[in-house]
Design an enzyme around this catalytic site. Sequence first.
Site, mmCIF file in Angstrom:
data_model
loop_
_atom_site.group_PDB
_atom_site.id
_atom_site.type_symbol
_atom_site.label_atom_id
_atom_site.label_comp_id
_atom_site.label_asym_id
_atom_site.label_seq_id
_atom_site.Cartn_x
_atom_site.Cartn_y
_atom_site.Cartn_z
ATOM 1 N N SER A 185 -14.359 8.262 4.226
ATOM 2 C CA SER A 185 -14.158 6.819 4.306
ATOM 3 C C SER A 185 -12.666 6.539 4.465
ATOM 4 O O SER A 185 -12.050 7.018 5.414
ATOM 5 C CB SER A 185 -14.780 6.130 3.093
ATOM 6 O OG SER A 185 -14.920 4.750 3.311
ATOM 7 N N GLU A 297 -24.525 4.387 7.741
ATOM 8 C CA GLU A 297 -23.365 3.876 7.009
ATOM 9 C C GLU A 297 -23.735 2.622 6.215
ATOM 10 O O GLU A 297 -24.431 2.709 5.228
ATOM 11 C CB GLU A 297 -22.200 3.621 7.977
ATOM 12 C CG GLU A 297 -21.705 4.885 8.689
ATOM 13 C CD GLU A 297 -20.937 5.848 7.817
ATOM 14 O OE1 GLU A 297 -20.696 5.553 6.620
ATOM 15 O OE2 GLU A 297 -20.555 6.934 8.313
ATOM 16 N N HIS A 353 -23.680 5.118 3.774
ATOM 17 C CA HIS A 353 -22.298 5.516 3.516
ATOM 18 C C HIS A 353 -22.215 6.256 2.188
ATOM 19 O O HIS A 353 -22.776 5.811 1.182
ATOM 20 C CB HIS A 353 -21.436 4.257 3.475
ATOM 21 C CG HIS A 353 -19.962 4.490 3.525
ATOM 22 N ND1 HIS A 353 -19.326 5.065 4.602
ATOM 23 C CD2 HIS A 353 -18.971 4.189 2.638
ATOM 24 C CE1 HIS A 353 -18.030 5.099 4.381
ATOM 25 N NE2 HIS A 353 -17.786 4.583 3.188
#
Length: 445
Positions: A185, A297, A353
């Site tokens: 990330s 995600e 995610h």
Amino acid sequence: MTSVVQAPAGTFIGRRHGPVRRFLGIPYAEPPTGVRRFALPAPRARFPQPFDASRPGATAQRVPLSAVTTVPEPSVPGEDILNLGIDAPAADDARTPFPVLVWIHGGGFLAGSPASPWYDGRSFVRDGIVRVTVGYRLGVDGFAPLDGVPANLGLRDVLLALDWVRENIAAFGGDPERVTLAGQSAGGAAVLALLSSPTGRGRFRRAVCLSGGFFEAKPGDGFLERLGKRLGVPPTHAGFAARTPEQLQRAVLDVRGDDALVLGPVIGDDVLPVPVATGLAGYGHDVPLLLGATRDEFDTPADPDGRAAGSRVTDTLFRSACSRAAAARRGAPAGTWLYSFAWPSPVYGGSAHCTDLPFFFDLLDAPGVPEALGPRPPAGLAARMHADLAGFVHGRTPAWGRAAGRPGDPAREYGRPGTPHVTDTTGAFDPVVPVPDTEAGAGAC
């Protein structure tokens, strides 16, 4: 059982847990407080007395992004936030030093914790790798573009940590010539930024970006002005310095609204003289890069905002960055390899995610994993994904083809329903329009 290491930076007393030697909270820089708060990181002086490295160090995160986060992210109080943690093999008879994985945590450049149990290094240690986690300045303190303040202080912290690793990691059994910089990330975005930076050259030999992107900040969008108004101070160095990091972090979370990326790497200084995508075309061509994203995600049924926005956040922010990075590095002798994580968490209804992290770290028994992955995540998938990442850190060439940012690029796909755990495929990133040939770099600086 204690474990003692004598390094150039001092003597460190950690703990031995079976085959793992663990050293926590080792400061690599002076505390960023007082006159040092918005200044360049200063290397930590050598410790004259043995340093107790048995407990996690203070974290820059004072306030998590939300009450419940996918990744467990403990906040540890204290001012000595520029510290690192080391998990190293306990093999006393090792004839050669071990490769090193330096990990940068995520959290939108606002939060996140290097003390997360999801970043435990025991599986890497099992495979003959030294794992290092790095704490760095976050939010306004680390990434706000303020007049009279050096830009990208958070990235400069990581650069100094890499220097500490180069000078000291041999004492812990690591090889300073085989350092892989990796992150997820915001941490993955930091990896791409440093890979595109002239200041990153020579500090790491391989790079891994998990669900990162080109998350440059956009100065002039009015965010700092709104933040200053919320705090009752001018949006300046002096104004923000009058508030504590906790006050700033709470205010940022209040003011940002639905915009997750309000602060990030700043373009135009010596660290990032040009945009990241442009920098990738000129620097780091001798550094092999492994990068990819999860299939969904933030676009899972459990997080519908991305889909409701009219375009998939996944493609716009994450998967497009993979194709653009591959295109920018087209022709790089070191090579670029893509992966796509497609295993659908039953909790989120998709490959959300952060859900790939316990697989890459092979930590399906870590705290918080059942809450994110359900009661029976596939151990075979974790074994395969971790083996690929560990092999890359050891210097092995990935078994699938290189990517060039073109339609039909090779990629390794993990966990797609109805297929084996691992499938080598092509075109997994085709829905993302790649960068035109004219935007792809051809040479290294």
